[in-house]
Design an enzyme around this catalytic site. Structure first.
Site, PDB file in Angstrom:
ATOM      1  N   CYS A 172       0.838  -1.195   0.000  1.00 23.64           N
ATOM      2  CA  CYS A 172       0.000   0.000   0.000  1.00 23.64           C
ATOM      3  C   CYS A 172       0.881   1.257   0.000  1.00 23.64           C
ATOM      4  CB  CYS A 172      -1.004  -0.045   1.147  1.00 23.64           C
ATOM      5  SG  CYS A 172      -2.396   1.095   0.930  1.00 23.64           S
ATOM      6  N   HIS A 188      -3.483  -5.347   0.961  1.00 25.26           N
ATOM      7  CA  HIS A 188      -2.888  -5.797   2.227  1.00 25.26           C
ATOM      8  C   HIS A 188      -2.909  -7.313   2.315  1.00 25.26           C
ATOM      9  CE1 HIS A 188      -2.254  -1.944   4.240  1.00 25.26           C
ATOM     10  NE2 HIS A 188      -3.245  -1.531   3.477  1.00 25.26           N
ATOM     11  N   GLU A 222      -1.528  -9.129   4.451  1.00 24.83           N
ATOM     12  CA  GLU A 222      -1.417  -9.569   5.839  1.00 24.83           C
ATOM     13  C   GLU A 222      -2.758  -9.722   6.550  1.00 24.83           C
ATOM     14  OE1 GLU A 222      -1.207  -5.031   5.999  1.00 24.83           O
ATOM     15  OE2 GLU A 222      -0.636  -6.617   4.600  1.00 24.83           O
TER      16      GLU A 222
END
Length: 182
Positions: free
Chosen positions: A73, A161, A163
């Site tokens: 990002c 993202h 994660e």
């Protein structure tokens, strides 16, 4: 053991990036983005997401280190800005589920996610022009440049993202990046 640190750009998911790397068996920690590059003895770096391009510390210097870098990002936007690409406000702000199409199935980081994957992303800002040497590797209906890479320099960026739990193949993306760092 492979050592990859997460550079903290004050993002809300930075701790999850570290956790994903730790869970993949990597020696990892979160470091402040003002840490001198000479103090980082690493096999790779993750430039975390974050809220503000004005608080990126020494991230530009980390791009000159001779190790693979994954920008997530804001981390991808830092790469684009510092390496002569362009970042502008996106048409869609806030976080949302997005279907991303992989346009380079040979890319070492996102290629294995082909033909498409569902991700969690913010598009308040986005890369609108690739930096010199980078290849466009993923796209969506929301954002043209969802991912990019420069395999000669081992620099990779994703707008989304990997994660967070909402991203379907996030662990696989981290595994692919870890392979680049070995």
């Amino acid at each position: 053991m492979t050592r990859i640190v997460v550079v903290d750009n004050h993002g809300q998911f930075t701790h999850l990036e570290r956790r994903a790397l730790r869970d993949a068996g990597v020696d990892t920690e979160i470091v402040d983005n003002t840490t001198p590059p000479a103090d980082l003895d690493v096999d790779g770096l993750v430039l975390s997401g974050g809220p503000d391009m004005d608080r990126i510390g020494r991230c530009a210097e980390y791009l000159d280190m001779d190790v693979p870098v994954l920008g997530i990002c804001l981390g991808m936007q830092i790469m684009a800005t510092e390496l002569d690409g362009k970042v502008e406000a996106g048409d869609y702000g806030g976080y949302a589920d997005v279907d991303v199409r992989i346009v380079d199935a040979d890319d070492p980081v996102v290629g294995s996610l082909a033909p498409e994957t569902r991700v969690w992303a913010s598009h308040a800002d986005e890369v609108t022009e690739l930096p010199t040497g980078f290849t466009h590797t993923a796209t969506s209906d929301v954002c043209e440049i969802e991912a990019m890479s420069d395999t000669d320099r081992d620099h990779y960026g994703v707008q989304w993202h990997p994660e967070v739990a909402h991203t379907e193949q996030g662990d696989e993306l981290f595994e692919n990046f870890i392979d680049c760092c070995r």
